[in-house]
Design an enzyme around this catalytic site. Structure first.
Site, short mmCIF file in Angstrom:
data_model
loop_
_atom_site.label_atom_id
_atom_site.label_comp_id
_atom_site.label_asym_id
_atom_site.label_seq_id
_atom_site.Cartn_x
_atom_site.Cartn_y
_atom_site.Cartn_z
N GLY A 10 9.00 -32.47 -0.15
CA GLY A 10 10.09 -31.73 -0.77
C GLY A 10 10.14 -30.31 -0.21
N ALA A 59 9.84 -33.67 -8.28
CA ALA A 59 10.84 -33.53 -9.34
C ALA A 59 12.03 -34.41 -9.02
CB ALA A 59 11.31 -32.08 -9.46
N TYR A 60 12.77 -34.73 -10.06
CA TYR A 60 14.09 -35.35 -9.90
C TYR A 60 15.06 -34.17 -9.94
CZ TYR A 60 18.12 -38.36 -10.85
OH TYR A 60 19.33 -39.01 -10.78
N THR A 102 12.35 -24.86 -14.20
CA THR A 102 13.65 -24.37 -13.73
C THR A 102 14.32 -23.38 -14.68
OG1 THR A 102 15.90 -25.10 -13.22
CG2 THR A 102 14.68 -26.46 -14.75
N TYR A 126 19.21 -32.71 -16.43
CA TYR A 126 18.13 -32.18 -15.57
C TYR A 126 17.34 -31.09 -16.31
CZ TYR A 126 15.98 -29.23 -11.97
OH TYR A 126 15.10 -28.46 -11.24
N1 LIG Z 1 15.86 -26.94 -5.84
C1 LIG Z 1 16.17 -25.98 -6.71
O1 LIG Z 1 17.19 -25.29 -6.60
C2 LIG Z 1 15.25 -25.71 -7.89
C3 LIG Z 1 15.63 -24.71 -8.80
C4 LIG Z 1 14.79 -24.44 -9.87
C5 LIG Z 1 13.60 -25.15 -10.02
N2 LIG Z 1 13.27 -26.10 -9.12
C6 LIG Z 1 12.01 -26.83 -9.32
O2 LIG Z 1 11.15 -26.50 -8.23
C7 LIG Z 1 10.29 -27.62 -7.95
C8 LIG Z 1 10.41 -28.00 -6.49
O3 LIG Z 1 11.77 -28.35 -6.21
P1 LIG Z 1 12.25 -28.73 -4.72
O4 LIG Z 1 13.56 -28.07 -4.52
O5 LIG Z 1 11.16 -28.53 -3.75
O6 LIG Z 1 12.50 -30.30 -4.93
P2 LIG Z 1 12.83 -31.40 -3.84
O7 LIG Z 1 13.02 -30.78 -2.49
O8 LIG Z 1 13.93 -32.22 -4.41
O9 LIG Z 1 11.48 -32.25 -3.77
C9 LIG Z 1 11.11 -33.07 -4.84
C10 LIG Z 1 10.09 -34.06 -4.31
O10 LIG Z 1 9.79 -34.98 -5.38
C11 LIG Z 1 9.80 -36.28 -4.82
N3 LIG Z 1 10.06 -37.31 -5.80
C12 LIG Z 1 11.26 -37.73 -6.30
N4 LIG Z 1 11.07 -38.78 -7.12
C13 LIG Z 1 9.75 -39.04 -7.14
C14 LIG Z 1 8.95 -40.01 -7.78
N5 LIG Z 1 9.47 -40.98 -8.57
N6 LIG Z 1 7.61 -39.98 -7.60
C15 LIG Z 1 7.06 -39.05 -6.80
N7 LIG Z 1 7.77 -38.12 -6.14
C16 LIG Z 1 9.10 -38.11 -6.32
C17 LIG Z 1 10.89 -36.24 -3.77
O11 LIG Z 1 10.74 -37.33 -2.88
P3 LIG Z 1 12.09 -37.89 -2.16
O12 LIG Z 1 12.58 -36.79 -1.30
O13 LIG Z 1 11.60 -39.10 -1.41
O14 LIG Z 1 13.05 -38.22 -3.27
C18 LIG Z 1 10.61 -34.88 -3.13
O15 LIG Z 1 9.63 -34.96 -2.14
C19 LIG Z 1 10.73 -28.73 -8.91
O16 LIG Z 1 9.90 -28.70 -10.04
C20 LIG Z 1 12.15 -28.33 -9.31
O17 LIG Z 1 12.52 -28.84 -10.56
C21 LIG Z 1 14.05 -26.41 -8.05
#
Ligand SMILES: NC(=O)c1ccc[n+]([C@@H]2O[C@H](COP(=O)([O-])OP(=O)(O)OC[C@H]3O[C@@H](n4cnc5c(N)ncnc54)[C@H](OP(=O)(O)O)[C@@H]3O)[C@@H](O)[C@H]2O)c1
Length: 305
Positions: A10, A59-60, A102, A126
């Protein structure tokens, strides 16, 4: 130190794998080898890895898709039940858990940067599932740090930054919302901030272990455990963020865009309602760990170079 990193492909996980490397042996896994939907597999993996610390970058994150899933249990299984299992296993191993949440746990009505103790009120599935995850981690009784962050981007996976760069090469006019305000957060900066404080905890833990038996990274985290806001310093509207992305674009000559015009969230209806103002006040993190967060513009420049 043996570190188990979950979700290393991710945005955040990829950066964490690099930032954590100097701290010890990093065992990094991601979906589908590691699947949070499979509780027995999750428990088995943690038992066999027997880590001294667990970081959960999984995360989802499909905010709109989460609203439309016929069965919302997918978001809850990955964002709430899964982290709860991780926290139980961390407790069993006396290992601390580092977890991420988040700004979408808030409804955006405050109008000023949110502090950790402000009332939560997620507007969508979410945010609600992530809030349930925060509560599950806190309830399990392990040593933990939950970092709430906002508007995470990287250059590797689809993010607002990569999308703006793409649109700027396809369109002459960009319409970007000016009424959504938060803190753009570089995944690399977030990973480095995490690794910095773990390095601090390891040093303090091993120094103290010389005099007090049993004082480890777990104790160090346990003394500071809780929820912290951790995001790029400062607030910006999506419009301001887009303008800065275009300004910092290292290949401006490829841009076809001639003007960027403000729009309203209402102009782009989405299945999920987002908080309009979700800037996070990160003073608690900075005061507790003595670390400074770079301004979001600086972190963006470093990520785009
Ligand atoms: N992105 C944002 O804008 C944002 C904002 C605020 C907070 N956050 C938080 O920051 C953290 C990191 O976010 P990120 O942006 O790095 O997320 P991301 O790029 O979407 O990565 C999430 C990872 O979780 C994996 N995943 C999904 N379903 C899974 C499952 N069933 N079992 C195991 N792994 C699974 C995904 O694999 P696949 O790629 O194969 O699905 C991906 O590698 C999370 O806690 C998120 O909620 C993110």
């Amino acid at each position: 130190m043996k570190i188990l990193l979950l979700g290393n492909t991710g945005q955040l996980g990829w950066e964490l794998e690099r930032a954590l490397a100097p701290l010890g042996e990093v065992i990094a896994v991601d979906y589908p080898v590691f699947n949070l939907m499979d509780p027995d597999g999750v428990r088995g993996l943690i038992h066999s890895a027997a880590p001294q610390i667990i970081l959960n970058a999984t995360a989802y994150t499909a905010v709109d898709k989460a609203e439309n899933e016929p069965d919302t249990s997918l978001a809850y299984a990955i964002n709430a039940a899964g982290p709860g299992i991780l926290a139980e296993e961390a407790k069993a191993l006396s290992a601390p858990l580092i977890h991420y949440s988040t700004d979408y746990v808030f409804d955006g009505a405050k109008g000023r940067p949110y502090i950790e103790t402000d009332a939560t009120n997620p507007l969508g599935v979410y945010g609600a599932s992530k809030l349930a995850g925060e509560l599950a981690v806190a309830a399990a009784g392990c040593a933990y740090l939950t970092f709430r962050t906002s508007w995470v981007y990287s250059m590797r996976r689809d993010s607002f930054v990569t999308k703006v760069l793409q649109w700027a090469r396809q369109q002459t006019t960009l319409k970007v919302v000016s009424d959504q305000i938060s803190g753009p957060t570089s995944a690399r900066m977030l990973a480095e901030m995490t690794a910095q404080l773990l390095a601090m905890g390891c040093t303090a833990g091993s120094a103290a272990a010389g005099t007090h038996v049993g004082n480890t990274i777990t104790d160090w985290i346990s003394e500071r455990q809780g929820t912290y806001h951790l995001a790029g310093d400062g607030c910006a509207s999506r419009l301001e963020w887009a303008q800065e992305i275009l300004r910092l674009d290292p290949h401006k000559d490829e841009q076809t865009v001639r003007e960027v015009v403000p729009a309203f969230t209402a102009d782009f209806p989405t299945p999920a309602q987002r908080p309009l103002f979700s800037c996070l006040d990160c003073s608690k993190y900075m005061a507790t760990f003595g670390l400074r967060l770079p301004p979001w513009q600086k972190a963006l420049k470093l990520a785009m170079e």
